[in-house]
Scaffold this motif. Structure first.
Motif, PDB file in Angstrom:
ATOM      1  N   TRP A 131    -140.548  66.312  23.599  1.00 30.83           N
ATOM      2  CA  TRP A 131    -139.773  65.597  22.594  1.00 30.83           C
ATOM      3  C   TRP A 131    -140.437  64.277  22.223  1.00 30.83           C
ATOM      4  O   TRP A 131    -140.417  63.871  21.058  1.00 30.83           O
ATOM      5  CB  TRP A 131    -138.353  65.350  23.103  1.00 30.83           C
ATOM      6  N   SER A 132    -141.035  63.636  23.202  1.00 33.48           N
ATOM      7  CA  SER A 132    -141.736  62.377  22.925  1.00 33.48           C
ATOM      8  C   SER A 132    -142.874  62.593  21.941  1.00 33.48           C
ATOM      9  O   SER A 132    -143.112  61.753  21.061  1.00 33.48           O
ATOM     10  CB  SER A 132    -142.267  61.783  24.232  1.00 33.48           C
ATOM     11  N   ASP A 133    -143.574  63.715  22.066  1.00 28.55           N
ATOM     12  CA  ASP A 133    -144.661  64.018  21.135  1.00 28.55           C
ATOM     13  C   ASP A 133    -144.119  64.513  19.794  1.00 28.55           C
ATOM     14  O   ASP A 133    -144.632  64.154  18.729  1.00 28.55           O
ATOM     15  CB  ASP A 133    -145.593  65.082  21.730  1.00 28.55           C
ATOM     16  N   TYR A 134    -143.067  65.343  19.847  1.00 27.55           N
ATOM     17  CA  TYR A 134    -142.588  65.967  18.609  1.00 27.55           C
ATOM     18  C   TYR A 134    -141.962  64.947  17.672  1.00 27.55           C
ATOM     19  O   TYR A 134    -142.134  65.042  16.448  1.00 27.55           O
ATOM     20  CB  TYR A 134    -141.562  67.059  18.937  1.00 27.55           C
ATOM     21  N   LYS A 135    -141.253  63.958  18.204  1.00 27.26           N
ATOM     22  CA  LYS A 135    -140.556  63.031  17.328  1.00 27.26           C
ATOM     23  C   LYS A 135    -141.510  62.112  16.555  1.00 27.26           C
ATOM     24  O   LYS A 135    -141.090  61.423  15.628  1.00 27.26           O
ATOM     25  CB  LYS A 135    -139.552  62.194  18.126  1.00 27.26           C
ATOM     26  N   HIS A 136    -142.779  62.138  16.925  1.00 20.45           N
ATOM     27  CA  HIS A 136    -143.764  61.379  16.159  1.00 20.45           C
ATOM     28  C   HIS A 136    -144.323  62.194  14.996  1.00 20.45           C
ATOM     29  O   HIS A 136    -145.123  61.673  14.208  1.00 20.45           O
ATOM     30  CB  HIS A 136    -144.911  60.916  17.080  1.00 20.45           C
TER      31      HIS A 136
END
Length: 511
Positions: free
Chosen positions: A14-19
């Motif tokens: 999620w940390s990567d996807y939300k960027h």
């Protein structure tokens, strides 16, 4: 995998996807679509799919009407839909001998350059068991005062029976046309110089008009509603020529009163719960209507459910089957691999759309939702299988896989514990990217009229528009919204799929 490790991996994902801005946009719109799909029965009515198949349910709606907001871009404003229920209808009751008389009145603000297309009365229910007991309906339209006009009260229907749940389309009745013509005669618009006035009445006026060729041609092309809500005189109160009144009517704006008189025997009870009077507009709602009066916006809303159901179920099933077959082929190797690959290649050579058409015709020409999903999965797993096999061949040679096999791990454990998890990132991205193809395939079959009528799909809406010659007739609202809906849903899943591929595929991650 332990629960703690799973939570950590999801947090990293999620940390990567939300960027991923495009992925977040796609996710927001997907959540919105899912919410609309789930809320459709609440926002509208649970029986909409059943009503969608018949024109009776949309009797009060205009046919082939453009959206109401089109009025902002045209010189002449068209009447919008106006519906009256018992909440905004004034009712008076009286007893006349053995009959009970209900007088219903409502006011209508005619502020448009083009008046309503019809007046529809529907929803009256009684406990009459014989036709002669059915209530009798009479209708009058009281126009606003017009200088130079003798009689502003226009009888539309003198008396007509209204059986249970039947509808009266006032503007389409011959009786209405006759009353309008007689009203024009009494106000001096229509002149019959060789006919004694005492011989002219609503029942005979058509006969006398037929003797005048010019007048008869005018009347044959008359739009009763435009005459009903049109001017009879100029600004000075002079009667306009009959050609102007009938062939080129000018809207007479103001407040009109519609008076409906319902007469029934005293022992017959009437139920007005679903009673409705509609001034049928020339425009309708957010996206207009089709040839049956069905709201296009309603079809778009309910079509979301089928689009998401078909797209997601086909994508998930075809990708999972493709990965399973591809991994199995790669792991087994030898003659089993050769046999699976030849079968896969054979399936890939089949022309998908013609095969789908033939299968649809074989199953009666109207495939159900489950049959459609099965057919799309049947012809949709091969590409995923090829990619999964090539990836599995690389994973198969890894040291930990060899170690598992050396320790005596079963084939199933090696495949599902050590190989398949390595392919999951590809699977998630592939599922998202496969949804648009499934939706387009369904739309193609529906456009050809090969899917069941028990569901509302955007492809069926395009099929109805094609049958209605919407493109030729300029009914753009019947073609563009369903087409844009298909493209929009496809774009959403492409945005999500590309973002998933970027996040989950280490080679595509940005530094």
């Amino acid at each position: 995998m332990r629960w703690v490790d799973f939570k950590d991996s999801m947090k990293r994902f999620w940390s990567d996807y939300k960027h991923q801005k495009s992925g977040m946009i796609g996710l927001v719109f997907l959540i919105l679509l899912v919410g609309l799909a789930l809320a459709a029965p609440v926002i509208t009515s649970p029986d909409v799919p059943t009503k969608w198949q018949t024109g009776v349910a949309w009797i009060t709606n205009p046919k082939n009407a453009p959206p109401s907001w089109e009025n902002y871009f045209t010189k002449q404003t068209k009447a919008t839909q106006a519906e009256y229920t018992m909440k905004n209808i004034h009712v008076e009751t009286a007893v006349n001998g053995s009959y009970k008389v209900y007088t219903l009145t409502m006011t209508y603000n005619m502020k448009y350059d083009i008046p309503p297309a019809d007046i529809v009365i529907t929803g009256l229910v009684s406990n009459a068991t014989e036709p002669k007991q059915n209530p009798l309906v009479a209708v009058q339209l009281i126009r606003p005062p017009e200088k130079g006009v003798k009689d502003n009260t226009l009888p539309l229907i003198s008396e007509i029976q209204l059986p249970n749940n039947n509808s009266v389309q006032v503007g389409l009745l011959d009786q209405t046309r006759s009353h309008i013509l007689y009203w024009l005669y009494t106000n001096g618009v229509i002149k019959l110089p060789n006919v004694p006035p005492q011989m002219v009445n609503p029942k005979t006026i058509n006969m006398f008009i037929m003797t005048n060729t010019t007048l008869y041609q005018l009347v044959a092309a008359m739009d009763p509603m435009r005459v009903m809500f049109g001017r009879l005189t100029d600004d000075n109160g002079n009667i306009l020529p009959v050609e102007k009144v009938i062939a080129q009517p000018q809207a007479f704006k103001g407040t009109y009163t519609l008076k409906i008189t319902i007469t029934a025997p005293k022992d017959i009870s009437l139920d007005f719960t679903n009673f409705k009077v509609a001034f049928v507009g020339r425009t309708y709602g957010l996206l207009g209507t089709d040839q049956m009066g069905r709201p296009i916006a309603l079809g778009i809303l309910w079509g979301i459910r089928v689009a998401l159901a078909i797209g997601i179920s086909v994508a998930v099933s075809s990708v999972l089957i493709g990965i399973l077959i591809g991994v199995t082929s790669a792991y087994l190797g030898g003659w089993a691999d050769e046999a699976i690959q030849r079968f896969t290649e054979f399936m890939m050579t089949l022309p998908v759309l013609p095969m789908l058409i033939l299968l649809s015709l074989y199953f009666g020409g109207r495939v159900s939702l489950k049959q459609l999903v099965f057919f799309l999965v049947l012809f949709g797993w091969m590409g995923t299988s090829k990619v999964a096999r090539s990836m599995a061949l690389q994973v198969k040679e890894q040291t930990y896989v060899e170690a598992a096999r050396a320790l005596g791990a079963s084939t199933g454990r090696v495949v599902f514990k050590h190989i398949v998890p390595q392919l999951l990132p590809y699977a998630f991205a592939s599922i998202a990217l496969s949804v648009p193809g499934a939706i387009l395939s369904e739309a193609g079959l529906s456009f050809l009229g090969l899917t069941s009528n028990n569901m509302i799909t955007w492809g069926q809406m395009l099929n109805a528009a094609n049958q209605n010659a919407a493109t030729i007739n300029g009914y753009w609202w019947q073609v563009i919204p369903p087409g844009l809906a298909i493209a929009f849903v496809g774009l959403i899943f492409v945005l999500i799929g590309v973002s998933l591929d970027t996040v989950l595929n280490p080679r595509l991650k940005r530094a």
